[in-house]
Design an enzyme around this catalytic site. Structure first.
Site, PDB file in Angstrom:
ATOM      1  N   ARG A  38       3.011  34.737  18.174  1.00  0.00           N
ATOM      2  CA  ARG A  38       2.081  33.619  18.035  1.00  0.00           C
ATOM      3  C   ARG A  38       1.409  33.559  16.660  1.00  0.00           C
ATOM      4  O   ARG A  38       0.668  32.628  16.379  1.00  0.00           O
ATOM      5  CB  ARG A  38       1.022  33.685  19.142  1.00  0.00           C
ATOM      6  CG  ARG A  38       1.649  33.350  20.505  1.00  0.00           C
ATOM      7  CD  ARG A  38       0.661  33.256  21.654  1.00  0.00           C
ATOM      8  NE  ARG A  38      -0.637  32.772  21.298  1.00  0.00           N
ATOM      9  CZ  ARG A  38      -1.789  33.385  21.620  1.00  0.00           C
ATOM     10  NH1 ARG A  38      -1.777  34.514  22.298  1.00  0.00           N
ATOM     11  NH2 ARG A  38      -2.946  32.868  21.266  1.00  0.00           N
ATOM     12  N   ASN A  39       1.684  34.537  15.807  1.00  0.00           N
ATOM     13  CA  ASN A  39       1.134  34.486  14.456  1.00  0.00           C
ATOM     14  C   ASN A  39       1.869  33.388  13.693  1.00  0.00           C
ATOM     15  O   ASN A  39       3.098  33.339  13.691  1.00  0.00           O
ATOM     16  CB  ASN A  39       1.290  35.836  13.760  1.00  0.00           C
ATOM     17  CG  ASN A  39       0.505  35.911  12.471  1.00  0.00           C
ATOM     18  OD1 ASN A  39       0.725  35.133  11.556  1.00  0.00           O
ATOM     19  ND2 ASN A  39      -0.431  36.838  12.407  1.00  0.00           N
ATOM     20  N   GLY A  40       1.129  32.526  13.031  1.00  0.00           N
ATOM     21  CA  GLY A  40       1.707  31.381  12.338  1.00  0.00           C
ATOM     22  C   GLY A  40       2.226  31.665  10.939  1.00  0.00           C
ATOM     23  O   GLY A  40       2.688  30.744  10.261  1.00  0.00           O
TER      24      GLY A  40
END
Length: 161
Positions: A38-40
């Site tokens: 979920r890290n962009g």
């Protein structure tokens, strides 16, 4: 519970150095920068360099960053931390940022991925020479719309030309 950063991913082509704080649990377990799904980070920097990095395997991502002039590292060499949140970092030991920055002949800017990286790294590099840029954190814990983060991250393109 002391955790350590990865080695820097840089070479003589690095024009922008992106510094995080310290790898989180998912990254440490995978042995890869920004491994939390979920890290962009990969979507953000991919948009900056015009490559869909999220679809690539990790070695190809790093190669694409190098080709674009982007390097990676962290401001903290090691620290005690339970979990992945920056707020839980205790007893940080600083990375040799000055040493790395002076070794990169084409470095134009250092971009901090988040507030803690900017506070700690900014103190160390205040007199080092390259432009210092604070970006909104790519972490999912930094609740801000992706489009808002992307608008700030796109400013890195100026330093990559």
């Amino acid at each position: 519970m002391r955790k350590s950063a990865f080695a820097p991913v840089v070479d003589d082509r690095s024009r922008v150095l992106i510094l995080g704080s310290l790898p989180g649990e998912a990254s440490l377990a995978a042995g890869q920068y920004y491994a939390h799904q979920r890290n962009g980070f990969w979507r953000l920097i991919g948009a900056v360099i015009g490559r869909d990095l999220a679809l690539m395997d990790y070695p190809a991502r790093l190669e694409a960053l190098g080709d674009a002039g982007v390097g990676l590292w962290d401001v903290i060499a090691s620290a005690e931390r339970s979990g992945s949140l920056d707020a839980a970092i205790r007893s940080p030991e600083a990375a040799d940022l000055r040493g790395l920055v002076t070794s990169l002949p084409d470095l134009r800017a250092v971009a901090f991925n988040g507030g803690l990286a900017a506070r700690l790294g900014g103190r160390i590099l205040a007199e080092a020479g390259p432009a210092l840029i604070t970006l909104p954190s790519s972490s999912p814990a930094h609740a801000r719309p992706f489009e808002d983060k992307l608008a700030a991250w796109r400013d890195l393109a100026i330093w990559l030309r």
